[in-house]
Design an enzyme around this catalytic site. Structure first.
Site: not given
Ligand SMILES: NC(=O)c1ccc[n+]([C@@H]2O[C@H](COP(=O)([O-])OP(=O)(O)OC[C@H]3O[C@@H](n4cnc5c(N)ncnc54)[C@H](O)[C@@H]3O)[C@@H](O)[C@H]2O)c1
Length: 275
Positions: A162, A175
């Site tokens: 992130s 986080y």
């Molecule tokens: N969306 C943002 O703004 C953002 C910014 C920086 C980093 N990220 C990172 O990107 C990645 C994806 O996030 P996103 O935004 O798509 O979120 P999201 O919540 O839409 O998707 C995350 C997915 O991971 C799955 N998941 C959660 N815990 C799990 C586990 N223990 N085992 C297997 N699957 C699991 C969820 O069911 C979901 O489908 C994450 O690592 C998040 O920290 C997101």
């Protein structure tokens, strides 16, 4: 389940790639982008919500939709429900997927969760869940993939961190700490596995609209700590990036275009972490 024909062209033609958290959000976007460029995929997601996380996680229907989108592009796709915290279940899912696809060339450790609270309402449950999923789960994903990459003679691991790991996002300390941990994991592994031609890189997105929206985030920020709002404001003139902006970085790191790129912290953050 293996579906779809196999002829493949594109920037990752014929590569077999594991993606965690693939049911929705960034994970689904990585799956579609890699499939568009010719990859076959192993898709893993927990497909259930967790009591410690205030927003809902994905469902089996969400994962089925990602599978549909990938197979519609004509790529092979294996999907499994597994919790990345459970190393035995994850390894078994990955091994089964690799058996079906015939090998593994890369992995995207993308699954993650977010808790929000000021320091004095941050609980040990927040810490344990976030570190367990975002840091140890990322490790479990790498560890499940590495034996298969070694068998291939190399490969690419991409860990989704992130922008919070570049600048220290407040009100989400577990986080932010876990995402910093992902950097340490990534560069340590990059050193350890370089001699075996396994590249390990991290990607650092700014905010993108996905299901990762804890309802308390906006209110905590606006009502309790409005002084911290500028920390989350991008330098470039956009409040959010699109999921595909992150997936394009993932695509580059999985592809051979980045064949000598390892140990990189690849920011896709519209400049949020510049200062
Ligand atoms: N969306 C943002 O703004 C953002 C910014 C920086 C980093 N990220 C990172 O990107 C990645 C994806 O996030 P996103 O935004 O798509 O979120 P999201 O919540 O839409 O998707 C995350 C997915 O991971 C799955 N998941 C959660 N815990 C799990 C586990 N223990 N085992 C297997 N699957 C699991 C969820 O069911 C979901 O489908 C994450 O690592 C998040 O920290 C997101």
């Amino acid at each position: 389940m293996v579906t779809g024909p196999t002829p493949s062209t594109g920037r990752v033609a014929g590569k077999r790639v594991l993606i965690t958290g693939a049911a929705r959000g960034l994970g689904r976007s990585h799956a579609v982008r890699l499939a568009e460029e010719g990859a076959d995929l192993i898709l893993v997601d927990i497909c259930r919500s967790l009591p410690e996380i205030e927003y809902e996680l994905a469902t089996e229907d969400d994962l089925a939709e990602t599978v549909r989108l990938v197979t519609e592009l004509g790529r092979r796709c294996v999907s499994r429900v597994a919790d990345i915290r459970d190393e035995v279940a994850l390894r078994s899912a990955v091994n089964a997927g690799v058996d079906e696809l015939g090998g593994l060339d890369g992995a995207v450790a993308n699954a993650g969760v977010l808790t929000v609270a000021p320091w004095d309402r941050t609980t040990s449950e927040h810490w344990r869940t976030v570190v367990d999923v975002n840091l140890i789960g990322t490790w479990n994903t790498c560890a499940a993939a590495i034996p298969h990459l070694l068998a291939q003679g190399g490969g690419s691991l991409v860990n989704i961190s992130s922008a919070g790991a570049m600048k220290g996002f407040p009100l989400q300390i577990p986080y932010t700490a876990a995402k910093h941990g992902v950097v340490g994991l990534t560069i340590g592994l990059a050193n350890e596995l370089a001699a075996q031609s396994i590249r390990v890189n991290s990607v650092h997105p700014t905010g993108a609209f996905t299901g990762m929206i804890p309802p308390s985030f906006g209110t905590t920020l606006a009502e309790e700590r409005p002084d911290l709002i500028p920390m989350f404001v991008n330098a470039m003139p956009t409040p959010f990036i699109d999921a595909v902006d992150v997936s394009n970085a993932v695509l580059f790191l999985i592809s051979d275009e980045s064949r000598f790129v390892t140990g990189l912290q690849f920011k896709v953050d519209a400049g949020v972490s510049i200062n």
